[in-house]
Design a protein around this motif. Structure first.
Motif, PDB file in Angstrom:
ATOM      1  N   VAL A 309       0.858  -1.182   0.000  1.00 13.51           N
ATOM      2  CA  VAL A 309       0.000   0.000   0.000  1.00 13.51           C
ATOM      3  C   VAL A 309       0.896   1.233   0.000  1.00 13.51           C
ATOM      4  N   ALA A 310       0.534   2.227  -0.813  1.00 12.26           N
ATOM      5  CA  ALA A 310       1.279   3.484  -0.847  1.00 12.26           C
ATOM      6  C   ALA A 310       0.298   4.627  -1.046  1.00 12.26           C
ATOM      7  N   SER A 311       0.632   5.786  -0.495  1.00 17.04           N
ATOM      8  CA  SER A 311      -0.231   6.963  -0.645  1.00 17.04           C
ATOM      9  C   SER A 311       0.619   8.210  -0.798  1.00 17.04           C
ATOM     10  N   LEU A 312       0.095   9.160  -1.559  1.00 14.25           N
ATOM     11  CA  LEU A 312       0.698  10.483  -1.726  1.00 14.25           C
ATOM     12  C   LEU A 312      -0.367  11.503  -1.351  1.00 14.25           C
ATOM     13  N   ARG A 313      -0.010  12.412  -0.461  1.00 14.74           N
ATOM     14  CA  ARG A 313      -1.015  13.335   0.073  1.00 14.74           C
ATOM     15  C   ARG A 313      -0.478  14.763   0.137  1.00 14.74           C
ATOM     16  N   LEU A 314      -1.340  15.690  -0.266  1.00 16.62           N
ATOM     17  CA  LEU A 314      -1.091  17.118  -0.091  1.00 16.62           C
ATOM     18  C   LEU A 314      -2.068  17.651   0.933  1.00 16.62           C
ATOM     19  N   LEU A 315      -1.542  18.321   1.950  1.00 18.33           N
ATOM     20  CA  LEU A 315      -2.377  18.892   3.001  1.00 18.33           C
ATOM     21  C   LEU A 315      -2.073  20.377   3.116  1.00 18.33           C
ATOM     22  N   ARG A 316      -3.061  21.204   2.830  1.00 24.55           N
ATOM     23  CA  ARG A 316      -2.915  22.651   2.971  1.00 24.55           C
ATOM     24  C   ARG A 316      -3.410  23.075   4.345  1.00 24.55           C
ATOM     25  N   TYR A 319      -2.584  29.229   8.258  1.00 25.65           N
ATOM     26  CA  TYR A 319      -2.598  29.570   9.683  1.00 25.65           C
ATOM     27  C   TYR A 319      -2.428  28.324  10.564  1.00 25.65           C
ATOM     28  N   GLN A 320      -1.812  27.269   9.989  1.00 28.93           N
ATOM     29  CA  GLN A 320      -1.576  25.989  10.666  1.00 28.93           C
ATOM     30  C   GLN A 320      -2.875  25.341  11.132  1.00 28.93           C
ATOM     31  N   LEU A 321      -3.926  25.525  10.349  1.00 28.81           N
ATOM     32  CA  LEU A 321      -5.206  24.863  10.566  1.00 28.81           C
ATOM     33  C   LEU A 321      -5.527  24.037   9.326  1.00 28.81           C
ATOM     34  N   ASP A 322      -5.840  22.747   9.533  1.00 36.76           N
ATOM     35  CA  ASP A 322      -6.144  21.879   8.405  1.00 36.76           C
ATOM     36  C   ASP A 322      -7.302  22.462   7.597  1.00 36.76           C
ATOM     37  N   ARG A 323      -7.098  22.547   6.269  1.00 37.28           N
ATOM     38  CA  ARG A 323      -8.134  23.130   5.425  1.00 37.28           C
ATOM     39  C   ARG A 323      -8.478  22.243   4.222  1.00 37.28           C
ATOM     40  N   LEU A 324      -7.467  21.749   3.500  1.00 40.62           N
ATOM     41  CA  LEU A 324      -7.724  20.985   2.277  1.00 40.62           C
ATOM     42  C   LEU A 324      -6.769  19.809   2.199  1.00 40.62           C
ATOM     43  N   GLN A 325      -7.321  18.638   1.915  1.00 43.32           N
ATOM     44  CA  GLN A 325      -6.507  17.447   1.706  1.00 43.32           C
ATOM     45  C   GLN A 325      -6.838  16.843   0.349  1.00 43.32           C
ATOM     46  N   VAL A 326      -5.789  16.549  -0.422  1.00 46.20           N
ATOM     47  CA  VAL A 326      -5.914  15.832  -1.686  1.00 46.20           C
ATOM     48  C   VAL A 326      -4.974  14.638  -1.595  1.00 46.20           C
ATOM     49  N   ALA A 327      -5.497  13.431  -1.743  1.00 44.90           N
ATOM     50  CA  ALA A 327      -4.682  12.237  -1.539  1.00 44.90           C
ATOM     51  C   ALA A 327      -5.066  11.147  -2.528  1.00 44.90           C
ATOM     52  N   THR A 328      -4.104  10.299  -2.823  1.00 44.35           N
ATOM     53  CA  THR A 328      -4.332   9.110  -3.640  1.00 44.35           C
ATOM     54  C   THR A 328      -3.628   7.933  -2.980  1.00 44.35           C
ATOM     55  N   THR A 329      -4.357   6.856  -2.773  1.00 38.40           N
ATOM     56  CA  THR A 329      -3.817   5.654  -2.152  1.00 38.40           C
ATOM     57  C   THR A 329      -3.963   4.484  -3.118  1.00 38.40           C
ATOM     58  N   VAL A 330      -2.917   3.693  -3.234  1.00 38.26           N
ATOM     59  CA  VAL A 330      -2.896   2.550  -4.142  1.00 38.26           C
ATOM     60  C   VAL A 330      -2.561   1.298  -3.343  1.00 38.26           C
ATOM     61  N   GLY A 331      -3.273   0.205  -3.614  1.00 36.98           N
ATOM     62  CA  GLY A 331      -3.008  -1.054  -2.940  1.00 36.98           C
ATOM     63  C   GLY A 331      -2.940  -2.210  -3.918  1.00 36.98           C
ATOM     64  N   TYR A 332      -2.053  -3.163  -3.638  1.00 38.19           N
ATOM     65  CA  TYR A 332      -1.907  -4.351  -4.482  1.00 38.19           C
ATOM     66  C   TYR A 332      -1.638  -5.545  -3.579  1.00 38.19           C
TER      67      TYR A 332
END
Length: 415
Positions: A309-316, A319-332
């Motif tokens: 399993v592997a994932s790549l994630r961008l977290l914006r 002001y150090q407050l979680d706002r936007l997450q874009v992620a892709t996870t792949v499993g085999y």
């Protein structure tokens, strides 16, 4: 009797009342004593409701026969109640009670009590006794629900033929953990009871210890989790004494690594990966037919397999407050000795509308190949989930700190 007669006299009565009043004043705790002896109460939970659009294509690829459905899904919503008390400096003990709403198809009832345990916690040690998460994985991944990657990211239950995720995620444990270097390094050992079912998947009253595991890990503390390159790493060993003639042991290994590709706390890019290898049961072990086919949950758990399993994630985080997450996870996952494998990809986007309120969409594609197609009657599937999530945590009589947030006891798609 003499004291009672003496107490009835006027002067004696006033003396006794004075003594009782003084005793009560001595027994009444001071503000400091009252604070130290009172239990702290923490109430937390997550309400998660998604609209699922599902489409699956069966094994007949020529006909392209498909099944479609639209489902309103509130599974994996949960509530947690924790009562704990500070005993000494940096020592605390308490209990935890929690329940989760399982899928309707699991036949577990309206709710499933997934957290019922007591714990003792110090700066360098934590002990847990009771039902909680099995922690049969090295890392968590940014998917909406934990069971989205059940077949790929977890050591599966070799005692259960039930078609649900709860029996592979929760169990009765006796767990000890040691922490060092300010919590960066930790070692964990546990003996546990995994849920046992019969061939039909019905739960049996079997509460004996049937599994052991050990784990060595490294993790940056929550406050500085974006400051280093290696964010989290660990390796684990898992063994289950499966109920087969000869007393065979089902063993597995897990290893994971999470890296901060960007160490900017306002815009974090993270890459994480995990491998789980199950050695399967001994080739010569006489097992029931249900355990030899990949078409059953028990058969897949007892088979020799390797899952990646592997994932790549961008977290914006403005002001150090979680706002936007874009992620892709792949499993085999592939099964040794047979022509069978499965593959999934899970991209998602989550936007935080406000504190504890998330709006998101997740797509999942899964493809099966080899003998799994015929055994499961499925070639590939698609799922789109539109989700709204509300999370909260409230503390009462809060007078000491925590090692982890109580919500971290359950799966989190943003961490």
């Amino acid at each position: 009797m003499k004291e009672r007669s003496g107490f009835s006299s006027g002067g004696g009565k006033r003396v006794w009342l004075a003594h009782i009043a003084a005793w009560l004043l001595c027994m009444m705790p001071s503000p400091t004593m009252g604070q130290e002896s009172s239990a702290r109460l923490t109430l937390a939970g997550t309400g998660m409701v998604s609209l699922n659009l599902n489409r699956s294509i069966d094994q007949d690829s020529e006909a392209e026969a498909s099944n479609q459905s639209i489902v309103s899904d509130f599974s994996d919503s949960f509530l947690l109640l924790r009562l704990d008390r500070q005993l000494y400096t940096n020592h605390r003990a308490g209990m935890l009670l929690g329940f989760v709403f399982p899928d309707a198809e699991t036949d577990l009832g309206e709710v499933f009590y997934n957290q019922i345990n007591v714990f003792y916690d110090t700066r360098a040690f934590r002990g847990t006794l009771g039902r909680t998460r099995l922690e049969n994985f090295a890392l968590e991944f940014p998917t909406l629900r934990e069971e989205d990657l059940l077949e790929y990211a977890f050591v599966l239950n070799g005692f259960s033929n039930a078609d649900n995720s709860e029996f592979s995620r929760y169990g009765n444990v006796a767990r000890a953990e040691l922490f060092g270097s300010g919590g960066r390094f930790h070692a964990r050992g546990q003996a546990s009871n995994w849920t046992v079912t019969d061939v039909a998947g019905e739960r049996l009253n079997d509460f004996e210890v049937n599994s052991t595991s050990g784990f060595l890990g490294y993790r940056l503390p929550q406050g500085i989790r974006y400051s280093g390159v290696i964010r989290e790493a660990g390796i684990g060993f898992h063994s289950q004494k499966v109920d087969l003639p000869g007393g065979n042991w089902l063993t597995g290994f897990s290893a994971g690594l999470a890296i901060n590709l960007s160490r900017n706390p306002l815009r974090n890019v993270e890459l994480r990966g995990q491998v789980i290898h199950s050695r399967g049961i001994d080739a010569g072990a006489p097992v029931d037919a249900v355990a030899t086919t990949l078409g059953t949950p028990l058969g897949r758990a007892l088979s020799r397999s390797t899952a990646l399993v592997a994932s790549l994630r961008l977290l914006r985080r403005p002001y150090q407050l979680d706002r936007l997450q874009v992620a892709t996870t792949v499993g085999y996952k592939t099964f040794s000795g047979v022509d069978a494998s499965r593959f999934t990809v899970v991209p998602n986007v989550f936007f935080q509308l406000g504190q504890g309120v998330d709006l998101g969409v997740q797509y999942q594609y899964e493809s099966l190949s080899g003998s799994l197609v015929e055994l499961l009657g499925l070639r590939r599937s698609h799922s789109i989930k539109f989700v709204l999530v509300f999370s909260f945590q409230s503390m009462f009589n809060d007078y000491f700190g925590d090692r982890d947030d109580i919500l971290n006891l359950e799966h989190g798609y943003i961490s």
